[in-house]
Enzyme design. Structure first.
Site, PDB file in Angstrom:
ATOM      1  N   ASP A 159      57.023  88.147  83.910  1.00 44.78           N
ATOM      2  CA  ASP A 159      57.521  88.566  82.605  1.00 44.78           C
ATOM      3  C   ASP A 159      58.924  87.981  82.451  1.00 44.78           C
ATOM      4  O   ASP A 159      59.885  88.476  83.052  1.00 44.78           O
ATOM      5  CB  ASP A 159      57.536  90.101  82.545  1.00 44.78           C
ATOM      6  N   HIS A 209      59.109  96.534  82.739  1.00 50.07           N
ATOM      7  CA  HIS A 209      59.116  97.076  81.369  1.00 50.07           C
ATOM      8  C   HIS A 209      57.716  97.636  81.115  1.00 50.07           C
ATOM      9  O   HIS A 209      56.746  97.159  81.693  1.00 50.07           O
ATOM     10  CB  HIS A 209      59.409  95.893  80.433  1.00 50.07           C
ATOM     11  N   LYS A 258      64.037  87.358  71.678  1.00 49.84           N
ATOM     12  CA  LYS A 258      65.072  87.553  72.708  1.00 49.84           C
ATOM     13  C   LYS A 258      65.783  86.222  72.992  1.00 49.84           C
ATOM     14  O   LYS A 258      66.739  86.164  73.751  1.00 49.84           O
ATOM     15  CB  LYS A 258      64.455  88.052  74.022  1.00 49.84           C
ATOM     16  N   CYS A 277      62.340 101.362  77.512  1.00 54.52           N
ATOM     17  CA  CYS A 277      60.918 101.068  77.787  1.00 54.52           C
ATOM     18  C   CYS A 277      60.710 100.807  79.276  1.00 54.52           C
ATOM     19  O   CYS A 277      59.954  99.902  79.657  1.00 54.52           O
ATOM     20  CB  CYS A 277      60.417  99.884  76.965  1.00 54.52           C
ATOM     21  N   GLN A 302      63.430  88.620  79.579  1.00 53.97           N
ATOM     22  CA  GLN A 302      64.901  88.671  79.692  1.00 53.97           C
ATOM     23  C   GLN A 302      65.448  87.502  80.500  1.00 53.97           C
ATOM     24  O   GLN A 302      66.661  87.405  80.694  1.00 53.97           O
ATOM     25  CB  GLN A 302      65.327  89.989  80.359  1.00 53.97           C
TER      26      GLN A 302
HETATM   27  N1  PLP Z   1      59.475  92.579  79.040  1.00 51.78           N
HETATM   28  C1  PLP Z   1      60.792  92.811  79.100  1.00 51.78           C
HETATM   29  C2  PLP Z   1      61.517  92.624  80.394  1.00 51.78           C
HETATM   30  C3  PLP Z   1      61.484  93.231  77.967  1.00 51.78           C
HETATM   31  O1  PLP Z   1      62.792  93.459  78.024  1.00 51.78           O
HETATM   32  C4  PLP Z   1      60.767  93.388  76.758  1.00 51.78           C
HETATM   33  C5  PLP Z   1      61.455  93.872  75.550  1.00 51.78           C
HETATM   34  O2  PLP Z   1      62.447  94.546  75.617  1.00 51.78           O
HETATM   35  C6  PLP Z   1      59.398  93.113  76.751  1.00 51.78           C
HETATM   36  C7  PLP Z   1      58.787  92.705  77.908  1.00 51.78           C
HETATM   37  C8  PLP Z   1      58.584  93.252  75.519  1.00 51.78           C
HETATM   38  O3  PLP Z   1      58.971  92.338  74.559  1.00 51.78           O
HETATM   39  P1  PLP Z   1      58.320  92.369  73.102  1.00 51.78           P
HETATM   40  O4  PLP Z   1      58.512  93.784  72.592  1.00 51.78           O
HETATM   41  O5  PLP Z   1      59.113  91.379  72.334  1.00 51.78           O
HETATM   42  O6  PLP Z   1      56.895  92.008  73.248  1.00 51.78           O
END
Ligand code: PLP
Length: 409
Positions: A203, A126, A229, A367, A206
């Site tokens: 990360d 992401h 999430k 993203c 998800q």
């Molecule tokens: N990493 C992953 C895999 C994501 O799907 C997302 C959000 O869609 C993020 C990071 C970023 O999350 P946040 O916008 O809540 O910081």
């Protein structure tokens, strides 16, 4: 009919948005990868804090303040339990996964990276796990390298030993891809990175909604996720870091709530995690996230995974019957995220037609523009499933897609 260990119809009663007509009809929420819905217990917990317990934490001797601090720290302990971290001192509150990654890049990264050092990221990250490293790399002269992926949406790890070099300082990898649902073999990647002395940031944005996570078993150095999430509120998330790393890292934001002493000559700081939590934290959000974690634990992560898997299988089989539909990301055992393209129709048009049917999906690049480029598509439509989805949601998705086919031929 799907076989599931969850009493989904009862669970759905816990979600006001699912039992209240939306535009006069039932809502089919297939967008949990964007944000998970909050159960009533967490919404009510947040309201109770705001109504009856509201003050600030870690300051003041009032009973109110002490109780707020206790609830806030109890929520940190719940996050510790969720990740099976060895100590709550390893859990830093952040605004979300994005902020947690930026914290590591700015605090750990600036301390440890210099010109010519390498940062290795997977091809399915992401933007949240790309851009902070690009900013840092530009600043210190480090080099970004990428672990490639194949046409199935799985990382190609055959040459990992060569990709991780003596100059690799950090490996950043998404636990579960938000586009493809791929579950990456994080433990093996951590072992390979550690063999070369690199640290690993995972990360988990998800992953936490779908799998039981154990940071001690993974042996990762950093793990991040966002509360929203995980059926929690927005504005709260967490960073897990190994204590030895957190202890050696400098603060990245300065202010109140994180110092031991301040004079005009300089300041000294509290130990981790407080030294990373300058200013007033999102207290109500942290406490409500604790309630969401309790709720999910009550359902059981294994039962959640089994339910989502059954629904995923059913949805995948039915989607593949739609003429011209292709699913991106077909790993065996992937998480309940389905990205697809439909020949001749832009995902935004699909998203709009589904919206008319009260089916909420995400259409766009998610993203993850490098993932779109890999598959040579501008965007995809993504349906993401959760423990509160039932077969009717899949029926509605399919009805909507047949409408799309009628309109676009
Ligand atoms: N990493 C992953 C895999 C994501 O799907 C997302 C959000 O869609 C993020 C990071 C970023 O999350 P946040 O916008 O809540 O910081």
């Amino acid at each position: 009919m799907i076989h599931t260990p969850l009493d989904v119809e009862r669970i759905r009663q816990d979600f006001p948005l699912l039992v209240t007509p939306f535009k006069g009809r039932p809502l089919h929420y297939l967008d949990s990868a964007v944000s998970g819905l909050m159960p009533k217990v967490a919404i009510e917990r947040m309201a109770r804090y705001q109504a009856l317990e509201h003050t600030n934490v870690h300051r003041g001797v009032s009973t109110l303040s002490q109780e707020a601090t206790d609830h806030f720290e109890a929520a940190r302990e719940k996050v510790r339990g969720l990740l099976n971290a060895p100590s709550a001192k390893s859990i830093v509150w952040t605004r979300g996964a994005t902020e947690a990654i930026n914290l590591v890049a700015q605090s750990w990264g600036r301390t440890h990276l210099k010109t010519g050092d390498e940062i290795l990221l997977s091809a399915m990250e992401h933007h949240a796990n790309i851009v902070p490293w690009q900013l840092l790399a530009q600043e210190v002269g480090a080099i970004l390298k990428v672990i490639p992926m194949d046409a199935n949406g799985e990382l190609i790890l055959d040459h990992l030993d060569r990709l991780i070099t003596e100059r690799t300082r950090l490996v950043g990898v998404v636990h579960v891809s938000n586009v493809l649902g791929t579950v990456n073999p994080v433990k093996a990647i951590v072992q390979a990175a550690h063999a070369k002395g690199a640290v690993v940031l995972v990360d988990g944005a998800q992953a936490v909604p779908h799998l039981a996570v154990d940071v001690q078993d993974l042996d990762c150095d950093f793990y991040v996720f966002s509360g929203h999430k995980l059926s929690g509120p927005t504005g709260i998330g967490a960073l897990y870091g190994k204590k030895s790393l957190l202890d050696a890292m400098p603060p990245w934001h300065g202010g109140g709530n994180m110092i031991l002493s301040v004079t005009w000559e300089g300041s000294t700081f509290m130990p981790a995690p407080q030294k990373f939590e300058a200013g007033t934290p999102p207290i109500a959000q942290a406490i409500a996230l604790g309630a969401s974690i309790d709720y999910l634990k009550g359902l059981g992560f294994e039962a959640i995974a089994a339910h989502e898997h059954a629904l995923l299988e059913c949805a995948t089989a039915r989607l593949l019957e739609v003429p011209g539909l292709k699913i991106l990301g077909n790993q065996e055992g992937k998480a309940a995220v389905i990205s697809f393209v439909l020949e001749g129709v832009h995902p935004h048009d699909i998203g709009s037609i589904l919206d008319h049917e009260n089916v909420v999906v995400r259409a766009g690049h998610h993203c993850a523009q490098p993932v779109m480029r890999h598959f040579q598509v501008p965007a995809t439509t993504r349906a993401s499933l959760a423990y509160f989805n039932h077969a009717e949601d899949v029926d509605a998705l399919l009805r909507g897609l047949h409408k799309v086919r009628e309109i676009f031929g």
